[in-house]
Design a protein around this motif. Structure first.
Motif, mmCIF file in Angstrom:
data_model
loop_
_atom_site.group_PDB
_atom_site.id
_atom_site.type_symbol
_atom_site.label_atom_id
_atom_site.label_comp_id
_atom_site.label_asym_id
_atom_site.label_seq_id
_atom_site.Cartn_x
_atom_site.Cartn_y
_atom_site.Cartn_z
ATOM 1 N N THR A 263 0.851 -1.194 0.000
ATOM 2 C CA THR A 263 0.000 0.000 0.000
ATOM 3 C C THR A 263 0.882 1.239 0.000
ATOM 4 N N THR A 264 0.263 2.379 -0.212
ATOM 5 C CA THR A 264 1.018 3.634 -0.261
ATOM 6 C C THR A 264 1.828 3.827 1.012
ATOM 7 N N ARG A 265 1.128 3.646 2.130
ATOM 8 C CA ARG A 265 1.785 3.827 3.409
ATOM 9 C C ARG A 265 2.970 2.882 3.550
ATOM 10 N N GLU A 266 2.756 1.667 3.162
ATOM 11 C CA GLU A 266 3.808 0.666 3.303
ATOM 12 C C GLU A 266 5.022 1.015 2.457
ATOM 13 N N LYS A 267 4.746 1.513 1.268
ATOM 14 C CA LYS A 267 5.871 1.920 0.425
ATOM 15 C C LYS A 267 6.636 3.086 1.052
ATOM 16 N N GLU A 268 5.890 4.020 1.609
ATOM 17 C CA GLU A 268 6.537 5.152 2.284
ATOM 18 C C GLU A 268 7.474 4.644 3.366
ATOM 19 N N ILE A 269 6.946 3.733 4.156
ATOM 20 C CA ILE A 269 7.716 3.235 5.288
ATOM 21 C C ILE A 269 8.922 2.426 4.808
ATOM 22 N N TYR B 246 6.149 10.393 10.436
ATOM 23 C CA TYR B 246 4.779 10.347 9.910
ATOM 24 C C TYR B 246 3.721 10.611 10.988
ATOM 25 N N ILE C 148 2.867 9.007 13.656
ATOM 26 C CA ILE C 148 2.077 7.846 14.073
ATOM 27 C C ILE C 148 2.820 7.138 15.202
ATOM 28 N N THR D 143 2.108 1.371 15.339
ATOM 29 C CA THR D 143 1.588 1.412 13.978
ATOM 30 C C THR D 143 2.708 1.100 12.993
ATOM 31 N N HIS E 250 2.752 -1.949 10.275
ATOM 32 C CA HIS E 250 3.018 -1.775 8.847
ATOM 33 C C HIS E 250 4.198 -2.648 8.420
#
Lengths: 211, 211
Positions: B152-158, B175, B177, B181, B185
């Motif tokens: 997911t987008t978030r996962e790619k960011e991380i 981020y 969070i 969290t 992820h």
DNA sequence: CGCAAAATCACATTTTTAGGGGATGGCCTC
DNA sequence: GAGGCCATCCCCTAAAAATGTGATTTTGCG
């Protein structure tokens, strides 16, 4: 007989190129399209010897994106980009996307056939300017950046193993040394590189060009 | 007036080139050497407009290594490699080392001046074969390899943050969070990518072209 | 030879990660 | 509005990594 597939949004130019190709006995135009929306299917079906692809195209899928999509399933067929710009950053993007070479529109008339022959015989037609841009951008990747950290041979080996995803245990096994030794080496690496984790070390090492 | 520095171990060729340059009023040969052992100092002192560098040279420092050393302190001066081989892997190495262009020895007579003018005006003289090799090798770097892992987008960011060396805490801060969290992820990333550590995830992600 | 750097191993402690649960709210789709 | 996906958060345990301190053996080099 060389079969050509053409993507070009400008109608006049599209027809001109079509005629050039048709007038020559050595070429056959398999198809010409004003957009690359169905490029994938078209390439699969028509299986051209070479693809001419306009970079600047409307309708969501520009030539660069189309090239990327084609390259996703076909790394062989040469793709020649057509563009009005010479020093546009898009040209480099096109190369990264998988373009084999490209042709400035202002040179279309005199160089089209040369360019096609060029890619078919293993060449990569580019203007000097772009050749230079390509070369320059390669230098970035290769910048070996002198051993800024003065890592020893062993330390570099271990850092590289880390970069490939190995943990302490695996490194120990790989080099037939004890885990404690791996620890020590990594401690020293951290000190020299001024970092505090495997990730940082790898990231920094990568930046600096070691690896 | 274009000043040239020449490295070529073959005496005859060295003198031939020297004469070619000397006979022309537009060029001056600053110096010619049979080895590149002192290339660094010589370039610094003579400050040539362009450097001609034989790839195959005896004596420890070949043309590629010499190029690397020169590029360590000078990214500007064009370096044209001279070589007898066309498809030699060395040519690619030379490009990575920082060569601006290169010239086959068999084409020396007719293309030397062209090649020099080429690099001085921002071009990069290469044979079609090598241009193709360069292009091909760039494709490797750019292979964007569609989301093979469906992150997911978030996962790619991380994942990208990880690749840059950030730890859980830093990611959480970046981020806004909680650490938990971040943990979650990363757990999910590991599952999707079938790995078991940050290092593996980053290594695998890099291989696959994400990042 | 003898020194210094590099490589090796050991033990102890704290911090960070990995892996396993489970839970909530938002958003989109059928 | 039920179900799915995503992002968010919490707790717990075990494993791995980071850090410190110290010591021994190899090895390259003058």
């Amino acid at each position: 007989m060389t079969s050509v597939l053409l993507y070009e949004d400008n109608r006049q130019l599209r027809e001109s190129i079509g005629q050039m190709l048709t007038y020559s006995d050595d070429y056959v135009l398999l198809g010409s399209f004003a957009n690359a929306l169905d490029a994938e299917a078209q390439v699969r079906e028509l299986n051209p010897s070479v693809i001419l692809m306009d970079i600047e195209m409307p309708g969501g899928v520009n030539g660069i994106e189309a090239t990327r999509r084609i390259r996703a399933f076909d790394q062989e067929t040469p793709i020649i980009m057509l563009t009005v710009f010479d020093d546009n950053e898009n040209v480099l993007d096109a190369v990264f996307a998988g373009a084999t070479g490209y042709l400035l529109k202002k040179h279309l008339a005199e160089r089209l056939f040369d360019a096609i022959e060029d890619v078919l015989t293993g060449g990569a037609p580019m203007s000097p300017n772009v050749a230079r841009m390509v070369i320059t951008s390669m230098h970035k990747y290769a910048r070996t950046q002198e051993d800024l950290f003065e890592l020893t041979t062993r330390e570099k080996e271990i850092l590289m193993a880390l970069a490939q995803g190995a943990g302490y245990k695996q490194i120990a096994a790989k080099y037939f040394i004890s885990i404690d030794t791996v620890r020590t080496h990594i401690k020293n690496i951290y000190q020299k590189m001024q970092v505090h984790s495997q990730l940082e070390a790898v990231a920094k090492g990568r930046e600096a060009g070691i690896l």
